[in-house]
Design a protein around this motif. Structure first.
Motif, mmCIF file in Angstrom:
data_model
loop_
_atom_site.group_PDB
_atom_site.id
_atom_site.type_symbol
_atom_site.label_atom_id
_atom_site.label_comp_id
_atom_site.label_asym_id
_atom_site.label_seq_id
_atom_site.Cartn_x
_atom_site.Cartn_y
_atom_site.Cartn_z
ATOM 1 N N LYS A 1 0.822 -1.218 0.000
ATOM 2 C CA LYS A 1 0.000 0.000 0.000
ATOM 3 C C LYS A 1 0.852 1.263 0.000
ATOM 4 O O LYS A 1 0.442 2.297 -0.507
ATOM 5 N N ASP B 1 -5.087 -5.743 -0.239
ATOM 6 C CA ASP B 1 -5.436 -5.245 1.087
ATOM 7 C C ASP B 1 -6.887 -5.669 1.321
ATOM 8 O O ASP B 1 -7.745 -5.451 0.449
ATOM 9 N N SER B 2 -7.176 -6.294 2.470
ATOM 10 C CA SER B 2 -8.487 -6.943 2.633
ATOM 11 C C SER B 2 -9.643 -5.954 2.471
ATOM 12 O O SER B 2 -10.675 -6.302 1.896
ATOM 13 N N GLU B 3 -9.457 -4.717 2.957
ATOM 14 C CA GLU B 3 -10.536 -3.720 2.877
ATOM 15 C C GLU B 3 -10.817 -3.353 1.425
ATOM 16 O O GLU B 3 -11.972 -3.234 1.014
ATOM 17 N N GLU C 1 -4.769 3.355 4.287
ATOM 18 C CA GLU C 1 -5.808 2.675 3.503
ATOM 19 C C GLU C 1 -6.855 3.652 2.966
ATOM 20 O O GLU C 1 -7.442 3.419 1.903
#
Ligand code: NAD
Ligand code: MG
Length: 392
Positions: free
Chosen positions: A125, A150-152, A225
């Motif tokens: 990221k 990235d999980s989000e 994020e």
């Protein structure tokens, strides 16, 4: 058969990626394995996965790597240094590049993979936070595709129609990123004054590398994020919200104009997001435990404690300032986190170092990579000055 280059193969995301490759040897092969300087771990992975190429980013270890691979009778070819990483990311026979190097060190290989039109699976990221406009330009020039690991962001991607549409046309009102709250959720500033690296790295839900674990503890991870979501999905800062969800089952949500809110759920296991991106638009078994809603019973949500965890709003401020401000934020944070992990900086001072750099260094427009790397270096020097002044 998809040939995969795993950059950051010896890390936490690297291990999850290789677990998936091992589960589906008929679909995926580990064509390139790259690591920083842990030759022993890289050789062990080469013995297991027999890649065509191995890359050691710290060129001082190149001879050692060659010798050990030859000693095992492996025909794996070797590349070294940052040029080696870039070459590996752009090999014609590679279809998919997993960008899983931690920090700014992953920027150039990530950009190179985008420019070469690879399917780019982005975990790194920091690269998109630093260089969002350059990465987006490289992607459109290369004609490849970016799938977020990235999980989000992987969750948001899954909740949007057709991947990454124009949000206003798609009727999206806002993106809601979930945060676990990290190991220090509910603590006061007084509680946090003396926390150690070991305490900061003991994440309640996710097992991750040390840098991102500290970022989760300060909430800078969520701040990074928010910036990542802005660049990936074209959402302005006002349309990106953060909600704390301690169980890490809902990975993020998309709210539409008609009141619909779509969410992606699953156990906190990075293999779900990585498997989604590796197989997209198909699906493969990721070896992840199935979700039992009845056993879970309840899911909790609360507002982030922005007064204690000030890094979240520093990231929003950097996003609003634009230009090189996110790169300054990222560089200052990388230096401060490294100092904290070394025992040279108290936990609460991480945010002070970042705030100091954002205050003292003016944001400039992002023109090219050279200019950006210059801002990155200036911010690192400023951060080191602030850290030294705090110690003295
Ligand atoms: P990690 O520390 O476990 O692994 C980092 C990897 O990067 C290692 O393979 C290491 O060899 C390599 N590396 C480090 N410095 C390097 C350098 N200078 N040059 C080349 N290679 C270098 O980290 P991680 O937890 O796997 O995270 C990797 C990236 O993925 C980070 O950007 C992180 O924010 C992101 N991410 C991780 C998770 C997670 O669950 N671990 C989740 C979401 C996003
Ligand atoms: Mg995340």
């Amino acid at each position: 058969m998809k040939r995969i280059a795993v950059l950051g193969a010896t890390g936490s995301i690297g291990a999850s990626t290789l677990d998936l490759i091992a589960r589906h040897p008929d679909r995926f092969s580990a064509h390139v394995l790259a690591a920083h300087r842990n030759v022993e771990a890289l050789v062990a992975l080469c013995l297991r996965f027999r890649p065509a190429w191995a890359v050691i980013a710290d060129a001082a270890f190149e001879a050692d790597l060659r010798q050990r691979l030859a000693g095992h009778g492996l025909s794996t070819r070797v590349l070294a240094g940052s040029a080696g990483l870039t070459e590996a990311a752009t090999l014609t026979e590679v279809d998919t590049v997993v960008a899983a190097i931690v920090g700014a060190a992953g920027l150039e290989s990530t950009l190179a993979a985008a420019r070469a039109g690879k399917r780019l699976l982005l975990a790194n990221k920091e690269a998109i936070v630093m260089a969002g406009p350059l990465l987006l330009a490289a992607l459109s020039a290369g004609g490849g595709e970016l799938l977020p690991l990235d999980s989000e962001h992987n969750a948001v991607f899954q909740c949007l129609p057709g991947g990454r549409p124009e949000l206003t046309t798609a009727g999206v009102r806002r993106l809601v990123l979930t945060a676990s709250g990290g190991p220090f959720r509910g603590r006061t500033r007084t509680d946090l004054a003396a926390v150690t690296p070991a305490m900061a790295c003991a994440h309640p839900n996710w097992s991750m590398g040390r840098k991102i674990s500290v970022d989760s503890a300060t909430l800078m991870n969520k701040g990074l994020e928010v910036i990542e979501a802005h660049f990936l999905f074209g959402a302005p800062a006002e349309a990106i919200d953060v909600v704390v969800h301690p169980q890490s089952i809902v990975h993020s949500l998309v709210e539409y104009l008609d009141g619909s809110v779509l969410a992606q759920l699953g156990h906190p296991d990075m293999r779900t997001a990585i498997a989604h991106a590796l197989a997209w638009p198909g699906r493969v078994d990721a070896g992840v435990r199935r979700l039992d809603l009845v056993a879970l019973g309840q899911l909790g949500f609360e507002a982030p404690d922005r007064a204690t965890f000030t890094c979240l709003d520093l990231a929003y401020a950097a996003l609003r300032a634009g230009g090189t401000a996110p790169a300054i934020l990222n560089a200052a944070n990388e230096e401060a986190v490294a100092a904290f992990l070394d025992g040279r900086l108290p936990f609460l001072a991480i945010a002070e170092v970042v705030a100091g750099c954002l205050d003292r260094l003016a944001a400039e427009p992002v023109r090219d990579l050279a200019g950006l790397l210059d801002s990155d270096l200036t911010a690192r020097r400023e951060a080191q000055r602030i850290i030294a002044a705090m110690a003295g």
